[in-house]
Design a protein around this motif. Structure first.
Motif: not given
Length: 300
Positions: A9-11, A16-17, A42-46
């Motif tokens: 998600a951070a990438e 950064s995380a 994490y929800d990819l859509e968010e």
């Protein structure tokens, strides 16, 4: 819901995380779920909504507010619930119906509408591919599915032609063992498109290629990762190609499986990527950028 880890998600967000976790604490968005081991998912859509809003906002607080609003709108209207509490056909259903009617113009229109609400990658992952998968499930081997598959393949090819120029040094070599007309062939095309849009060059060669031809080609290019895909090529032939690629790379090369022939997640030292092209791209970028490196060593 497609869930991804904190590092992925951070990438995708380019932060950064620790920054991502601070946004969660400060703004309450994005809102991860916890695995049994306590790790964030994490929800990819968010994450995609937040990534889009970051490009239009001057600060993190505004970006989060925009992302929360857009995600709520997307989840209400597109998932099938109108503001009045009734049901609307989802984008997936509308696209599937257009393809069943052989209505190419309407199919194009549905995807264009999706692009106003989602990124191109999410439109592929969440609308285009699911609609064609449902056609295959409901009408396997039908003329409708064949029409839908060819429309989808043309759409992905057109999007690839308009992708930004490659600007990152890594090269991803795909050993493509899919067959024309298969869902896996579309998924591989979608992964190629996602890689191109991230600035990485994917080179697709058929997995039925003789090992000598692959070795000759690798005298001109040096791939940083090798992706195995499709199930139409026997494992022994595929093994010879992998060995040839590793030898040409000096005995060290990242090898992963994407809708390929390997049944286990890390079978024989080969990692199996997530089936969603966008999440698979995120993991590949981690490998290419040296995060959580995964290398297979073989003797020369």
């Amino acid at each position: 819901m497609t869930a991804i880890r904190t590092t992925a998600a951070a990438e995708l967000l380019g932060v950064s995380a620790s920054t991502l976790r601070s946004w969660e604490r400060r703004y309450g968005f994005p809102t991860p779920q916890r695995t049994g081991g306590g790790h964030r998912q994490y929800d990819l859509e968010e994450i995609e909504a937040l990534r889009e809003s970051l490009g239009h906002a001057s600060d993190a607080a505004t970006a989060v507010a925009l992302a929360r609003r857009d995600h709520a709108y997307d989840g209400g209207r597109v998932a099938g619930r109108s503001s009045g509490g009734g049901r609307e056909p989802s984008s997936v259903d509308r696209l599937r119906r257009a393809l069943r009617r052989f209505d190419e113009a309407q199919a194009d229109h549905v995807v264009e509408e999706s692009l106003h609400l989602r990124s191109l990658e999410r439109s592929v992952d969440e609308v285009l591919l699911p609609a064609i998968e449902r056609l295959d499930r409901d009408h396997p081997g039908s003329a409708e599915y064949a029409f839908g598959w060819r429309w989808g393949s043309r759409w992905l090819a057109a999007a690839a032609r308009t992708a930004p120029p490659v600007h990152r040094p890594p090269i991803v070599l795909l050993l493509d063992g899919t067959t024309t007309g298969s869902l896996d062939a579309l998924r591989v095309q979608a992964l190629e498109l996602a890689l191109r849009r991230s600035g990485v060059l994917p080179i697709n060669v058929g997995a039925d290629l003789p090992a000598t031809e692959l070795t000759r080609a690798l005298e001109r290019i040096t791939p940083d990762a090798l992706v195995l895909s499709g199930r139409a090529v026997p494992l022994d032939r595929l093994g010879r190609l992998v060995f040839a690629a590793q030898r040409a790379a000096g005995g060290e090369l990242a090898v992963v499986d994407f809708h390929g022939p390997l049944p286990e997640r890390r079978a024989q030292g080969v990692e199996r990527l997530d089936p969603a092209p966008l999440v698979a791209r995120s993991r590949l970028l981690q490998l290419l950028d040296g995060e959580e490196p995964f290398r297979v060593r073989r003797g020369r």
